[in-house]
Design an enzyme around this catalytic site. Structure first.
Site, PDB file in Angstrom:
ATOM      1  N   ASP A  32       0.860  -1.178   0.000  1.00 21.69           N
ATOM      2  CA  ASP A  32       0.000   0.000   0.000  1.00 21.69           C
ATOM      3  C   ASP A  32       0.894   1.225   0.000  1.00 21.69           C
ATOM      4  O   ASP A  32       2.022   1.174   0.493  1.00 21.69           O
ATOM      5  CB  ASP A  32      -0.930   0.012   1.225  1.00 21.69           C
ATOM      6  N   GLU A 163     -19.109  -6.500   2.356  1.00 19.67           N
ATOM      7  CA  GLU A 163     -18.553  -6.100   3.643  1.00 19.67           C
ATOM      8  C   GLU A 163     -19.352  -6.815   4.722  1.00 19.67           C
ATOM      9  O   GLU A 163     -20.546  -7.046   4.583  1.00 19.67           O
ATOM     10  CB  GLU A 163     -18.638  -4.582   3.809  1.00 19.67           C
ATOM     11  N   LYS A 215     -19.345  -7.558 -13.275  1.00 23.45           N
ATOM     12  CA  LYS A 215     -19.324  -6.889 -11.975  1.00 23.45           C
ATOM     13  C   LYS A 215     -20.338  -5.746 -11.904  1.00 23.45           C
ATOM     14  O   LYS A 215     -21.160  -5.670 -10.986  1.00 23.45           O
ATOM     15  CB  LYS A 215     -17.906  -6.364 -11.716  1.00 23.45           C
ATOM     16  N   LEU A 261     -34.549  -8.282  -0.574  1.00 18.84           N
ATOM     17  CA  LEU A 261     -35.827  -7.594  -0.774  1.00 18.84           C
ATOM     18  C   LEU A 261     -36.254  -6.922   0.522  1.00 18.84           C
ATOM     19  O   LEU A 261     -37.432  -6.860   0.833  1.00 18.84           O
ATOM     20  CB  LEU A 261     -36.900  -8.598  -1.207  1.00 18.84           C
ATOM     21  N   GLY A 268     -26.603   2.090   0.385  1.00 14.69           N
ATOM     22  CA  GLY A 268     -25.508   3.061   0.409  1.00 14.69           C
ATOM     23  C   GLY A 268     -24.213   2.302   0.328  1.00 14.69           C
ATOM     24  O   GLY A 268     -24.168   1.198  -0.207  1.00 14.69           O
ATOM     25  N   CYS A 271     -19.930   0.968  -2.768  1.00 16.98           N
ATOM     26  CA  CYS A 271     -20.000   0.210  -4.030  1.00 16.98           C
ATOM     27  C   CYS A 271     -21.253   0.484  -4.848  1.00 16.98           C
ATOM     28  O   CYS A 271     -21.179   1.069  -5.928  1.00 16.98           O
ATOM     29  CB  CYS A 271     -19.893  -1.275  -3.735  1.00 16.98           C
ATOM     30  N   LYS A 335     -24.493  -0.338   6.655  1.00 22.77           N
ATOM     31  CA  LYS A 335     -25.139  -1.622   6.938  1.00 22.77           C
ATOM     32  C   LYS A 335     -24.517  -2.179   8.214  1.00 22.77           C
ATOM     33  O   LYS A 335     -23.460  -1.714   8.636  1.00 22.77           O
ATOM     34  CB  LYS A 335     -24.973  -2.585   5.767  1.00 22.77           C
TER      35      LYS A 335
HETATM   36  C1  UGA Z   1     -22.127  -4.981  -2.515  1.00 28.89           C
HETATM   37  C2  UGA Z   1     -22.513  -6.303  -3.206  1.00 28.89           C
HETATM   38  O1  UGA Z   1     -23.529  -6.957  -2.449  1.00 28.89           O
HETATM   39  C3  UGA Z   1     -21.299  -7.227  -3.322  1.00 28.89           C
HETATM   40  O2  UGA Z   1     -21.654  -8.402  -4.029  1.00 28.89           O
HETATM   41  C4  UGA Z   1     -20.198  -6.484  -4.080  1.00 28.89           C
HETATM   42  O3  UGA Z   1     -19.023  -7.264  -4.191  1.00 28.89           O
HETATM   43  C5  UGA Z   1     -19.860  -5.209  -3.334  1.00 28.89           C
HETATM   44  O4  UGA Z   1     -21.029  -4.386  -3.231  1.00 28.89           O
HETATM   45  C6  UGA Z   1     -18.795  -4.493  -4.111  1.00 28.89           C
HETATM   46  O5  UGA Z   1     -19.065  -4.032  -5.232  1.00 28.89           O
HETATM   47  O6  UGA Z   1     -17.651  -4.452  -3.656  1.00 28.89           O
HETATM   48  P1  UGA Z   1     -21.764  -4.260   0.041  1.00 28.89           P
HETATM   49  O7  UGA Z   1     -21.600  -2.879  -0.493  1.00 28.89           O
HETATM   50  O8  UGA Z   1     -20.810  -4.782   1.048  1.00 28.89           O
HETATM   51  O9  UGA Z   1     -21.717  -5.302  -1.188  1.00 28.89           O
HETATM   52  O10 UGA Z   1     -23.182  -4.313   0.708  1.00 28.89           O
HETATM   53  P2  UGA Z   1     -24.588  -5.036   0.519  1.00 28.89           P
HETATM   54  O11 UGA Z   1     -24.731  -6.091   1.508  1.00 28.89           O
HETATM   55  O12 UGA Z   1     -24.815  -5.387  -0.893  1.00 28.89           O
HETATM   56  O13 UGA Z   1     -25.557  -3.846   0.931  1.00 28.89           O
HETATM   57  C7  UGA Z   1     -25.569  -2.620   0.202  1.00 28.89           C
HETATM   58  C8  UGA Z   1     -26.619  -1.693   0.736  1.00 28.89           C
HETATM   59  O14 UGA Z   1     -27.916  -2.163   0.401  1.00 28.89           O
HETATM   60  C9  UGA Z   1     -26.629  -1.501   2.254  1.00 28.89           C
HETATM   61  O15 UGA Z   1     -26.797  -0.121   2.531  1.00 28.89           O
HETATM   62  C10 UGA Z   1     -27.823  -2.310   2.711  1.00 28.89           C
HETATM   63  O16 UGA Z   1     -28.394  -1.799   3.875  1.00 28.89           O
HETATM   64  C11 UGA Z   1     -28.759  -2.144   1.523  1.00 28.89           C
HETATM   65  N1  UGA Z   1     -29.754  -3.227   1.392  1.00 28.89           N
HETATM   66  C12 UGA Z   1     -29.341  -4.503   1.137  1.00 28.89           C
HETATM   67  C13 UGA Z   1     -31.102  -2.951   1.490  1.00 28.89           C
HETATM   68  O17 UGA Z   1     -31.493  -1.787   1.709  1.00 28.89           O
HETATM   69  N2  UGA Z   1     -32.006  -3.963   1.342  1.00 28.89           N
HETATM   70  C14 UGA Z   1     -31.627  -5.229   1.076  1.00 28.89           C
HETATM   71  O18 UGA Z   1     -32.505  -6.106   0.948  1.00 28.89           O
HETATM   72  C15 UGA Z   1     -30.261  -5.502   0.976  1.00 28.89           C
END
Ligand code: UGA
Length: 447
Positions: A32, A163, A215, A261, A268, A271, A335
């Site tokens: 890094d 995450e 992706k 869902l 947020g 990603c 999250k």
């Molecule tokens: C997301 C993708 O899920 C991963 O597959 C991907 O690798 C990653 O981005 C990336 O591009 O690096 P992440 O950002 O860690 O992963 O989080 P998620 O678990 O996907 O949640 C994203 C947001 O959606 C959170 O704010 C969560 O609260 C919200 N969310 C998720 C909802 O509002 N409702 C849901 O049913 C699921």
């Protein structure tokens, strides 16, 4: 001889990938450009909260008692070039300031810094999320700048880790996607991922542009699913329906599925939001913008959730202004099981209410330090109970387990008014109502 691996960029993705590669048995060198990050990692400390990562790291970082010693860190590209057979590029690609497009400067500097040190055959593997077309361009740049010339190959291997589940997702990926231009890239990556392949992870080989698109389309699909259910929540509110029941019922159809869902204040993080926008920007450059105009709507449904939460709070407080009102906010991270507050809906809502004159007190199990840095003018409390003391309304904005386990009766004794708004549809409504609270959630009937 076992392959030697470097991991360039040690954020969420890189730190986890480096530790996982060591766990799979490889000698690994993490790089890094931020010396403080490297010093922390060398001590076996993780610069962010990610369940299980510190343990994994400490199992392998050289110099830590009882470790395998297979994982070391450096800030030197020269050392990385000399060490690695396979170089994973894991630097971040944030949204450009004031634009939808993706900022490729970290990726480009990583390639430019590494290339002159590639004096022997090597495979460079891009993991960062990039606009389609980047890999082909970077491959040319690499061939021109690497002393080993054509003996240096490029592959693209997008990452799908979440995450909070980063370790599990990296060690046991649900698929391994590789974009290659030659056979050697595929061969070497099969060797790198031999363990998950033996466990049955599908290995899908394709060209560069398809791998880049996999992706961004995966994240766009996920975002669409969330915004779909949030749009249904808006309709449910207008029609007195219940979006939680609705999601459960449509989810029984296997083609729809129950996962992802959960209606609430929306998505947020570092990603989904920026990937959507970069995808739209890139499609525009390619003359395919019409294909993705729907993503604009997905983005605006999502952003509308935050404003809607603020309005529901105002309503709960009697419809006037926020001035002089005490608002407790449970949750600051985007999250649960993460300390990440990047583009966090919870912090955004807290900030909006604060800027409109509300006295906002925030508590989060892991995100306090990061939240303070982004929003130093909010008040912060050390516990959920302290946050809600004297509150006129309590907002539940990140669904940490700790919040589900709160005792509504105990909290009820210290608040000014027993009013709670559940922005994540994750609390037990009946339990809170039984303890004398007015409980309201997004997309559900109010009583
Ligand atoms: C997301 C993708 O899920 C991963 O597959 C991907 O690798 C990653 O981005 C990336 O591009 O690096 P992440 O950002 O860690 O992963 O989080 P998620 O678990 O996907 O949640 C994203 C947001 O959606 C959170 O704010 C969560 O609260 C919200 N969310 C998720 C909802 O509002 N409702 C849901 O049913 C699921």
């Amino acid at each position: 001889m076992a392959l030697k691996i470097t991991v360039i960029g040690t954020g969420y993705l890189g730190a986890t990938h480096a530790a996982a590669m060591a766990e799979l048995g490889f000698e690994v060198l993490g790089l890094d450009v931020v010396p403080e990050k490297i010093e922390m990692l060398q001590r076996g400390e993780v610069p962010m909260y990610e369940p299980g990562l510190e343990e994994l790291l400490r199992r392998h970082v050289a110099g830590i008692e009882g470790s395998s010693g297979r994982l070391r860190f450096t800030t030197s590209y020269e050392e990385a070039g000399a060490f690695g057979d396979v170089h994973f590029i894991c630097v971040n690609t944030p949204q450009k300031h004031g634009e939808y497009a993706c900022d490729m400067s970290y990726v480009e500097s990583a390639f430019d810094a590494l290339a002159p040190h590639l004096t022997r055959p090597a495979l460079v593997v891009g993991k960062s999320t990039v606009p389609v077309g980047s890999a082909a361009r970077l491959a040319e740049r690499l061939a021109a700048a690497a002393p080993a010339g054509a003996a240096v190959e490029l592959a693209w291997n997008p990452e799908f880790l979440r995450e909070g589940f980063a370790v599990q997702d990296t060690l046991h990926p649900d698929r391994i996607v590789v974009g290659v231009a030659g056979e050697r890239g595929e061969e070497l990556l099969r060797e790198v991922y031999a363990t998950p392949l033996a466990e049955g992870s599908p290995f899908i080989v394709m060209d560069y542009p398809t791998s880049e698109l996999v992706k961004t389309s995966a994240n766009s699909f996920l975002a669409t699913k969330i915004s779909f259910i949030n749009a249904m929540a808006e309709v449910c509110e207008a029609a007195d329906g219940d979006v939680v029941k609705l999601a459960e019922a449509i989810g029984h159809d296997e083609r729809i599925g129950k996962k992802y869902l959960r209606a609430g204040i929306g998505f947020g993080g570092g990603c989904l939001p920026k990937d959507l926008r970069a995808f739209m920007a890139r499609a525009g450059e390619l003359g395919a913008d019409q294909a993705l105009t729907f993503l604009r709507e997905i983005d605006s449904i999502n952003m509308r959730r935050r404003g809607h939460m603020v309005e529901l709070t105002r309503e709960a407080l009697g419809g006037g202004g926020f001035l002089g009102k005490r608002v407790a906010v449970l949750g600051a991270t985007f999250k649960p099981d993460s300390d990440d507050v990047r583009d966090s809906p919870a912090l955004n809502v807290a900030g909006q209410i604060h800027l409109q004159g509300g006295q906002v007190t925030v508590y989060d199990p892991k995100g306090m330090e990061n939240a303070r840095r982004v929003f130093p003018t909010l008040s912060y409390a050390e516990t959920a109970l302290e946050a809600v003391r004297g509150a006129d309304v309590v907002l539940h904005l990140t669904e940490w387990r700790e919040f589900r386990e709160l005792d509504p009766a105990v909290l009820g004794d210290v608040v000014a008014e027993r009013r709670i708004l559940d922005g994540r549809n994750a609390l037990d409504a009946a339990l809170w109502r039984k303890a004398g609270w007015t409980y309201r959630a997004l997309g559900r009937p109010s009583a």
